[in-house]
Design an enzyme around this catalytic site. Structure first.
Site, PDB file in Angstrom:
ATOM      1  N   LEU A 213      44.852 -68.515  51.531  1.00  0.00           N
ATOM      2  CA  LEU A 213      44.980 -69.458  50.421  1.00  0.00           C
ATOM      3  C   LEU A 213      46.224 -69.145  49.587  1.00  0.00           C
ATOM      4  O   LEU A 213      46.798 -68.059  49.708  1.00  0.00           O
ATOM      5  CB  LEU A 213      43.719 -69.382  49.555  1.00  0.00           C
ATOM      6  CG  LEU A 213      42.401 -69.645  50.291  1.00  0.00           C
ATOM      7  CD1 LEU A 213      41.216 -69.525  49.349  1.00  0.00           C
ATOM      8  CD2 LEU A 213      42.423 -71.032  50.938  1.00  0.00           C
ATOM      9  N   PRO A 214      46.647 -70.090  48.727  1.00  0.00           N
ATOM     10  CA  PRO A 214      47.915 -69.889  48.017  1.00  0.00           C
ATOM     11  C   PRO A 214      47.959 -68.670  47.082  1.00  0.00           C
ATOM     12  O   PRO A 214      48.892 -67.876  47.159  1.00  0.00           O
ATOM     13  CB  PRO A 214      48.087 -71.191  47.216  1.00  0.00           C
ATOM     14  CG  PRO A 214      47.270 -72.209  47.945  1.00  0.00           C
ATOM     15  CD  PRO A 214      46.114 -71.450  48.530  1.00  0.00           C
TER      16      PRO A 214
ATOM     17  N   THR B  86      48.437 -63.805  49.865  1.00  0.00           N
ATOM     18  CA  THR B  86      49.166 -62.851  49.011  1.00  0.00           C
ATOM     19  C   THR B  86      48.701 -63.086  47.578  1.00  0.00           C
ATOM     20  O   THR B  86      48.977 -64.134  46.996  1.00  0.00           O
ATOM     21  CB  THR B  86      50.693 -63.070  49.098  1.00  0.00           C
ATOM     22  OG1 THR B  86      51.092 -63.000  50.454  1.00  0.00           O
ATOM     23  CG2 THR B  86      51.418 -62.015  48.281  1.00  0.00           C
TER      24      THR B  86
ATOM     25  N   LYS C 178      52.776 -55.700  50.203  1.00  0.00           N
ATOM     26  CA  LYS C 178      53.302 -57.056  50.416  1.00  0.00           C
ATOM     27  C   LYS C 178      54.236 -57.492  49.282  1.00  0.00           C
ATOM     28  O   LYS C 178      55.292 -58.078  49.527  1.00  0.00           O
ATOM     29  CB  LYS C 178      52.118 -58.027  50.547  1.00  0.00           C
ATOM     30  CG  LYS C 178      52.477 -59.485  50.581  1.00  0.00           C
ATOM     31  CD  LYS C 178      53.269 -59.871  51.813  1.00  0.00           C
ATOM     32  CE  LYS C 178      53.682 -61.345  51.726  1.00  0.00           C
ATOM     33  NZ  LYS C 178      54.645 -61.697  52.776  1.00  0.00           N
TER      34      LYS C 178
ATOM     35  N   LYS D 281      55.592 -67.028  42.790  1.00  0.00           N
ATOM     36  CA  LYS D 281      54.309 -66.347  42.524  1.00  0.00           C
ATOM     37  C   LYS D 281      54.406 -64.862  42.899  1.00  0.00           C
ATOM     38  O   LYS D 281      54.018 -63.981  42.130  1.00  0.00           O
ATOM     39  CB  LYS D 281      53.191 -67.012  43.338  1.00  0.00           C
ATOM     40  CG  LYS D 281      51.885 -66.235  43.368  1.00  0.00           C
ATOM     41  CD  LYS D 281      51.067 -66.523  44.614  1.00  0.00           C
ATOM     42  CE  LYS D 281      51.821 -66.300  45.876  1.00  0.00           C
ATOM     43  NZ  LYS D 281      51.033 -66.075  47.092  1.00  0.00           N
TER      44      LYS D 281
HETATM   45  P1  NAD Z   1      50.208 -73.542  52.054  1.00  0.00           P
HETATM   46  O1  NAD Z   1      50.326 -74.086  50.678  1.00  0.00           O
HETATM   47  O2  NAD Z   1      50.975 -74.172  53.169  1.00  0.00           O
HETATM   48  O3  NAD Z   1      48.654 -73.532  52.516  1.00  0.00           O
HETATM   49  C1  NAD Z   1      47.584 -73.177  51.683  1.00  0.00           C
HETATM   50  C2  NAD Z   1      46.399 -74.048  52.091  1.00  0.00           C
HETATM   51  O4  NAD Z   1      45.238 -73.616  51.370  1.00  0.00           O
HETATM   52  C3  NAD Z   1      46.595 -75.537  51.761  1.00  0.00           C
HETATM   53  O5  NAD Z   1      46.472 -76.288  52.955  1.00  0.00           O
HETATM   54  C4  NAD Z   1      45.479 -75.837  50.761  1.00  0.00           C
HETATM   55  O6  NAD Z   1      44.960 -77.147  50.896  1.00  0.00           O
HETATM   56  C5  NAD Z   1      44.442 -74.781  51.131  1.00  0.00           C
HETATM   57  N1  NAD Z   1      43.464 -74.485  50.101  1.00  0.00           N
HETATM   58  C6  NAD Z   1      43.646 -74.177  48.792  1.00  0.00           C
HETATM   59  N2  NAD Z   1      42.464 -73.910  48.202  1.00  0.00           N
HETATM   60  C7  NAD Z   1      41.502 -74.053  49.154  1.00  0.00           C
HETATM   61  C8  NAD Z   1      40.090 -73.896  49.163  1.00  0.00           C
HETATM   62  N3  NAD Z   1      39.400 -73.558  48.069  1.00  0.00           N
HETATM   63  N4  NAD Z   1      39.429 -74.147  50.317  1.00  0.00           N
HETATM   64  C9  NAD Z   1      40.097 -74.494  51.440  1.00  0.00           C
HETATM   65  N5  NAD Z   1      41.435 -74.647  51.500  1.00  0.00           N
HETATM   66  C10 NAD Z   1      42.131 -74.428  50.364  1.00  0.00           C
HETATM   67  O7  NAD Z   1      50.546 -71.994  51.944  1.00  0.00           O
HETATM   68  P2  NAD Z   1      51.026 -71.009  53.118  1.00  0.00           P
HETATM   69  O8  NAD Z   1      52.507 -71.086  53.230  1.00  0.00           O
HETATM   70  O9  NAD Z   1      50.162 -71.207  54.310  1.00  0.00           O
HETATM   71  O10 NAD Z   1      50.687 -69.601  52.420  1.00  0.00           O
HETATM   72  C11 NAD Z   1      49.358 -69.098  52.298  1.00  0.00           C
HETATM   73  C12 NAD Z   1      49.424 -67.697  51.741  1.00  0.00           C
HETATM   74  O11 NAD Z   1      50.203 -66.878  52.624  1.00  0.00           O
HETATM   75  C13 NAD Z   1      50.090 -67.593  50.365  1.00  0.00           C
HETATM   76  O12 NAD Z   1      49.453 -66.613  49.605  1.00  0.00           O
HETATM   77  C14 NAD Z   1      51.514 -67.176  50.702  1.00  0.00           C
HETATM   78  O13 NAD Z   1      52.125 -66.465  49.637  1.00  0.00           O
HETATM   79  C15 NAD Z   1      51.292 -66.301  51.915  1.00  0.00           C
HETATM   80  N6  NAD Z   1      52.416 -66.195  52.877  1.00  0.00           N
HETATM   81  C16 NAD Z   1      53.123 -67.293  53.252  1.00  0.00           C
HETATM   82  C17 NAD Z   1      54.162 -67.159  54.168  1.00  0.00           C
HETATM   83  C18 NAD Z   1      54.996 -68.348  54.625  1.00  0.00           C
HETATM   84  O14 NAD Z   1      56.034 -68.126  55.282  1.00  0.00           O
HETATM   85  N7  NAD Z   1      54.596 -69.584  54.354  1.00  0.00           N
HETATM   86  C19 NAD Z   1      54.466 -65.901  54.716  1.00  0.00           C
HETATM   87  C20 NAD Z   1      53.694 -64.810  54.340  1.00  0.00           C
HETATM   88  C21 NAD Z   1      52.666 -64.972  53.413  1.00  0.00           C
END
Ligand code: NAD
Length: 302
Positions: free
Chosen positions: A64-65, A98, A173, A248
């Site tokens: 999740l975000p 994260t 991280k 964030k």
């Molecule tokens: P994203 O915004 O693409 O996806 C997050 C998803 O979570 C969304 O689809 C949203 O609808 C869903 N969501 C939110 N609340 C929810 C709930 N209560 N129930 C079900 N679904 C819910 O984000 P992302 O890029 O996939 O990143 C996710 C996490 O991973 C973050 O913490 C980010 O910092 C970390 N991260 C991202 C990357 C990257 O390259 N994108 C790399 C490493 C770590």
């Protein structure tokens, strides 16, 4: 192994798909219908809600975000109960988001109180690593819980590190992402300087990649459009790792630094750079769009 996967965004979607392809019985859920539809098209079973998703599973994975989303999912919010009370003793929760280390510890404590195991397992490697199944996992938690999680993590990643107790994965991280935020801004600045002097961005990037300035951005994620076909810069900075997610993480690093009285001058500067970039309306673009801050604006007609 029966697995519930909650959060199917840029990272969670391909991670859940890799578990499905590896033969695990995966049930998935996201609040966003397009995110669910995308995985359903790949044959992954989609649940009607998070509660339905976790029924009778061995492992729950969340991606999740931010902290607030994880806390609300497991502990509940606004009078709505969270998922934890629905999980039988013995369930393993792996949170890959994260978030603040303190939030991981809070959820882990609540989980432990009812016999549910919890590890924080944030990842590095970007969407490319999520798709290829080559992510790096930074795990915080008991060694025995990590060993239970290992066969699952191995289907999504190539490197698994045990950073320490619950929360330690998150600390590792944010140290990594503070460095990433700084080096992406610095890489952008260096390429912009060369281009302003008439150098070709591709040639300069290759020179620096093979010189002492070489880094991950130059290897895999060049911020200049057209230098690297697969990088978000070559698709108008769509997808990838959002600027607001980087903001964030840089905020988490600053909070952490204040708590332990650490000096992080470049981390503080980077947070402000990404905050200004977000305020300028670029929060949803990939974080490598920070290059806009140092790029010469394109000439408009007239
Ligand atoms: P994203 O915004 O693409 O996806 C997050 C998803 O979570 C969304 O689809 C949203 O609808 C869903 N969501 C939110 N609340 C929810 C709930 N209560 N129930 C079900 N679904 C819910 O984000 P992302 O890029 O996939 O990143 C996710 C996490 O991973 C973050 O913490 C980010 O910092 C970390 N991260 C991202 C990357 C990257 O390259 N994108 C790399 C490493 C770590």
């Amino acid at each position: 192994m029966k697995i519930a996967f909650i959060g199917l965004g840029n990272m969670g979607g391909p991670m859940a798909l890799n578990l499905h392809k590896a033969g695990h019985d995966v049930g998935a859920f996201d609040l966003s219908k397009p995110a669910c539809d995308k995985l359903a098209a790949d044959g992954v079973r989609i649940s009607t809600d998070a509660g339905d998703c976790v029924a009778n599973v061995d492992v729950v994975i969340s991606m999740l975000p931010a902290s607030a989303h994880v806390e609300a999912l497991y502990l509940g919010q606004g009078g709505q109960p969270g998922l934890l009370p629905q999980l039988p003793a013995g369930t393993l929760v792996i949170d890959c988001s994260t978030i603040a280390a303190a939030t991981s510890r809070k959820v882990a404590d609540a989980a432990r109180a009812q016999g549910v195991a919890f590890i924080d397992a944030p990842v590095s490697g970007g969407t490319g690593g999520a798709i290829a199944g080559t992510l790096t996992f930074m795990v915080g938690g008991d060694a025995a819980d990590l060993e239970r999680a290992r066969p699952v993590l191995e289907k999504m990643g190539a490197n698994i590190f045990h950073a320490g107790a619950v929360g330690a994965g998150q600390t590792a991280k944010i140290c990594n992402n503070m460095l990433l935020g700084i080096l992406m801004a610095g890489t952008s600045e260096a390429i912009a300087l060369g281009v302003a002097n008439g150098l070709d961005a591709k040639v300069l990037s290759e020179i620096m990649r093979r010189s002492s300035g070489g880094n991950w951005a130059l290897e895999k994620y060049n911020p200049w459009p057209g230098v690297m076909e697969a990088a978000p810069a070559s698709r108008q900075y769509a997808g990838g790792f959002g600027t607001d997610l980087m903001l964030k993480d840089l905020g988490l690093a600053q909070e952490n630094a204040m708590a332990v009285k650490a000096a992080t001058p470049l981390g503080g500067l980077a947070r402000n750079l990404y905050a200004s970039h977000s305020l300028a309306g670029h929060g949803a673009l990939d974080f490598s769009s920070i290059v806009f801050a140092v790029q010469k604006p394109k000439k408009t007609a007239g």
